[in-house]
Design an enzyme around this catalytic site. Structure first.
Site, PDB file in Angstrom:
ATOM      1  N   SER A  81      -4.996  -4.325   7.038  1.00 18.13           N
ATOM      2  CA  SER A  81      -6.369  -4.081   6.571  1.00 18.13           C
ATOM      3  C   SER A  81      -7.292  -4.585   7.670  1.00 18.13           C
ATOM      4  O   SER A  81      -6.868  -5.357   8.539  1.00 18.13           O
ATOM      5  CB  SER A  81      -6.581  -4.899   5.292  1.00 18.13           C
ATOM      6  OG  SER A  81      -7.936  -4.948   4.934  1.00 18.13           O
ATOM      7  N   TYR A 121      -5.755 -12.753   0.085  1.00 19.12           N
ATOM      8  CA  TYR A 121      -5.564 -11.413   0.667  1.00 19.12           C
ATOM      9  C   TYR A 121      -5.656 -11.501   2.195  1.00 19.12           C
ATOM     10  O   TYR A 121      -4.814 -10.962   2.917  1.00 19.12           O
ATOM     11  CB  TYR A 121      -6.625 -10.477   0.093  1.00 19.12           C
ATOM     12  CG  TYR A 121      -6.469  -9.007   0.430  1.00 19.12           C
ATOM     13  CD1 TYR A 121      -5.589  -8.206  -0.281  1.00 19.12           C
ATOM     14  CD2 TYR A 121      -7.225  -8.415   1.444  1.00 19.12           C
ATOM     15  CE1 TYR A 121      -5.460  -6.841   0.014  1.00 19.12           C
ATOM     16  CE2 TYR A 121      -7.104  -7.063   1.743  1.00 19.12           C
ATOM     17  CZ  TYR A 121      -6.231  -6.286   1.025  1.00 19.12           C
ATOM     18  OH  TYR A 121      -6.092  -4.941   1.321  1.00 19.12           O
TER      19      TYR A 121
HETATM   20  P1  NAI Z   1      -3.564   1.871  -4.425  1.00 17.34           P
HETATM   21  O1  NAI Z   1      -3.591   0.881  -5.544  1.00 17.34           O
HETATM   22  O2  NAI Z   1      -4.269   3.152  -4.609  1.00 17.34           O
HETATM   23  O3  NAI Z   1      -2.060   2.147  -4.002  1.00 17.34           O
HETATM   24  C1  NAI Z   1      -1.153   1.101  -3.859  1.00 17.34           C
HETATM   25  C2  NAI Z   1       0.121   1.446  -4.601  1.00 17.34           C
HETATM   26  O4  NAI Z   1       1.005   0.329  -4.443  1.00 17.34           O
HETATM   27  C3  NAI Z   1      -0.099   1.652  -6.101  1.00 17.34           C
HETATM   28  O5  NAI Z   1       0.446   2.918  -6.473  1.00 17.34           O
HETATM   29  C4  NAI Z   1       0.681   0.520  -6.746  1.00 17.34           C
HETATM   30  O6  NAI Z   1       1.308   0.878  -7.955  1.00 17.34           O
HETATM   31  C5  NAI Z   1       1.705   0.177  -5.666  1.00 17.34           C
HETATM   32  N1  NAI Z   1       2.203  -1.179  -5.786  1.00 17.34           N
HETATM   33  C6  NAI Z   1       1.493  -2.306  -6.057  1.00 17.34           C
HETATM   34  N2  NAI Z   1       2.317  -3.348  -6.169  1.00 17.34           N
HETATM   35  C7  NAI Z   1       3.570  -2.887  -5.924  1.00 17.34           C
HETATM   36  C8  NAI Z   1       4.842  -3.488  -5.885  1.00 17.34           C
HETATM   37  N3  NAI Z   1       5.010  -4.791  -6.144  1.00 17.34           N
HETATM   38  N4  NAI Z   1       5.911  -2.725  -5.584  1.00 17.34           N
HETATM   39  C9  NAI Z   1       5.752  -1.399  -5.344  1.00 17.34           C
HETATM   40  N5  NAI Z   1       4.583  -0.765  -5.391  1.00 17.34           N
HETATM   41  C10 NAI Z   1       3.502  -1.513  -5.679  1.00 17.34           C
HETATM   42  O7  NAI Z   1      -4.132   1.071  -3.186  1.00 17.34           O
HETATM   43  P2  NAI Z   1      -4.367   1.468  -1.645  1.00 17.34           P
HETATM   44  O8  NAI Z   1      -5.756   1.111  -1.380  1.00 17.34           O
HETATM   45  O9  NAI Z   1      -3.891   2.804  -1.314  1.00 17.34           O
HETATM   46  O10 NAI Z   1      -3.464   0.357  -0.964  1.00 17.34           O
HETATM   47  C11 NAI Z   1      -2.456   0.632  -0.001  1.00 17.34           C
HETATM   48  C12 NAI Z   1      -2.500  -0.462   1.045  1.00 17.34           C
HETATM   49  O11 NAI Z   1      -3.743  -0.370   1.751  1.00 17.34           O
HETATM   50  C13 NAI Z   1      -2.450  -1.879   0.496  1.00 17.34           C
HETATM   51  O12 NAI Z   1      -1.570  -2.654   1.294  1.00 17.34           O
HETATM   52  C14 NAI Z   1      -3.870  -2.378   0.632  1.00 17.34           C
HETATM   53  O13 NAI Z   1      -3.946  -3.779   0.773  1.00 17.34           O
HETATM   54  C15 NAI Z   1      -4.307  -1.643   1.887  1.00 17.34           C
HETATM   55  N6  NAI Z   1      -5.752  -1.512   2.069  1.00 17.34           N
HETATM   56  C16 NAI Z   1      -6.544  -0.920   1.110  1.00 17.34           C
HETATM   57  C17 NAI Z   1      -7.912  -0.803   1.315  1.00 17.34           C
HETATM   58  C18 NAI Z   1      -8.801  -0.192   0.297  1.00 17.34           C
HETATM   59  O14 NAI Z   1     -10.036  -0.163   0.483  1.00 17.34           O
HETATM   60  N7  NAI Z   1      -8.298   0.349  -0.791  1.00 17.34           N
HETATM   61  C19 NAI Z   1      -8.533  -1.308   2.532  1.00 17.34           C
HETATM   62  C20 NAI Z   1      -7.617  -1.893   3.486  1.00 17.34           C
HETATM   63  C21 NAI Z   1      -6.282  -1.975   3.241  1.00 17.34           C
END
Ligand code: NAI
Length: 300
Positions: free
Chosen positions: A141, A154
């Site tokens: 991130s 985080y």
């Molecule tokens: P999202 O919540 O839309 O997708 C993340 C997915 O990971 C979800 O489907 C969730 O069910 C799954 N997940 C969560 N815990 C889990 C576990 N223990 N085992 C397996 N799957 C699990 O979120 P997003 O935003 O797409 O996040 C993806 C990555 O991007 C994360 O690492 C997040 O920290 C990072 N990120 C997100 C930003 C944002 O603005 N949304 C910004 C910068 C980084």
């Protein structure tokens, strides 16, 4: 790595947000894809939108080492050896460190850091043993560089993912395995709903969920970058074997400001007794690190 077609990819957090963007982009590149996620309902919903023979869903909690090994065995039996790994699953928690509990630490470290470690420890030995190269993309991130009071835990996890990714890049270069770290800003995703998937045994030390704050976060994320835009930038970076993937160009100036602050903190102290001997050692180390960076870029 120029051609991804025919390779098998494993994407964690693949059922929503950035992960689902990766899945779509990888299928378009001609890959076979395992979409791994902790939410079975979201896996089913995502698969229903994909209509593609080359993708399977795998329910997995990335914090589980045994679960990861079992998922890898199943995917490799069904889709062939995995050589593209996307350690992307993550959860957020907005509260200061001094307001947090050990349960908060264990949850975030378990998913955001150990989830990435488990992906690396599961797949990298298999990829090395088989030869044939590959690529690992770890989702960090901009919070791997920029700290505020709220996302303290985080921040800790994302700084760690960045550090481990960079070190791994240098050790894997000689095996033809590239490593990149993705550092997005705001993304249109489902991460505002992280509390839904906090494990029951880590809830005792949790603060009550503030529905208004979650609602605000949901709105904020609506203005985020589309996952498909990010995924296209990631695929391009894999082709170019670039380490840092800064999907959001709007952060360049702020990063410069932060690096300037870091350099400003150095002081011109008088030489201490060991200074000159240390310089000789540091020159050797610095030359070695530079060579590792060049080798990983492929421009030795
Ligand atoms: P999202 O919540 O839309 O997708 C993340 C997915 O990971 C979800 O489907 C969730 O069910 C799954 N997940 C969560 N815990 C889990 C576990 N223990 N085992 C397996 N799957 C699990 O979120 P997003 O935003 O797409 O996040 C993806 C990555 O991007 C994360 O690492 C997040 O920290 C990072 N990120 C997100 C930003 C944002 O603005 N949304 C910004 C910068 C980084």
């Amino acid at each position: 790595m120029q051609d991804l077609a025919g390779r098998t990819a494993f994407v964690t957090g693949g059922a929503n947000g950035i992960g689902l963007g990766f899945v779509r982009a990888l299928l378009a590149e001609g890959c076979k894809v395992a979409l791994a996620d902790i939410r079975q309902d979201a896996i089913d919903a995502a698969l229903a939108t994909l209509d593609n023979q080359d993708v399977i869903g795998v329910q997995l909690d990335v914090a589980s080492r045994d679960g990861f090994a079992a998922a890898a065995d199943r995917v490799e039996a069904e889709l062939g050896p995995v050589s593209l790994v996307f350690n992307n699953a993550g959860v957020n928690l907005f509260q200061t460190i001094d307001d947090s509990s050990y349960d908060d630490w264990d949850w975030l470290l378990g998913v955001n850091l150990h989830g990435v470690i488990n992906g690396v420890m599961t797949f990298v030995p298999r990829m090395k043993a088989r030869g044939g190269g590959g690529h690992v993309v770890n989702t960090a991130s901009m919070a791997a560089f920029l700290c505020g009071p709220q996302p303290g835990i985080y921040n800790t996890t994302k700084f760690a993912v960045r550090g481990m990714s960079e070190s791994l890049r240098y050790s894997l270069a000689k095996h033809g395995i590239g490593v990149s770290v993705l550092c997005p800003g705001l993304v249109k995703s489902h991460i505002f709903a992280s509390d839904e998937i906090r494990p029951d045994d880590l809830k005792a030390g949790a603060k009550a969920v503030d529905a208004t704050a979650v609602g605000r976060l949901e709105q904020l994320h609506q203005a985020g970058m589309e996952p498909d835009v990010i995924a296209a930038r990631v695929i391009e970076a894999i082709h170019a074997n670039r380490f840092y993937i800064f999907s959001h160009p709007e952060f360049r100036d702020e990063l410069r400001e932060v690096f300037d602050d870091v350099l400003e903190a150095f002081r011109d102290y008088p030489e201490d007794a060991g200074f000159q001997q240390r310089l000789a050692f540091e020159k050797m180390r610095r030359d070695g690190y530079r060579a590792a960076r060049q080798a990983a870029r492929g421009d030795e």
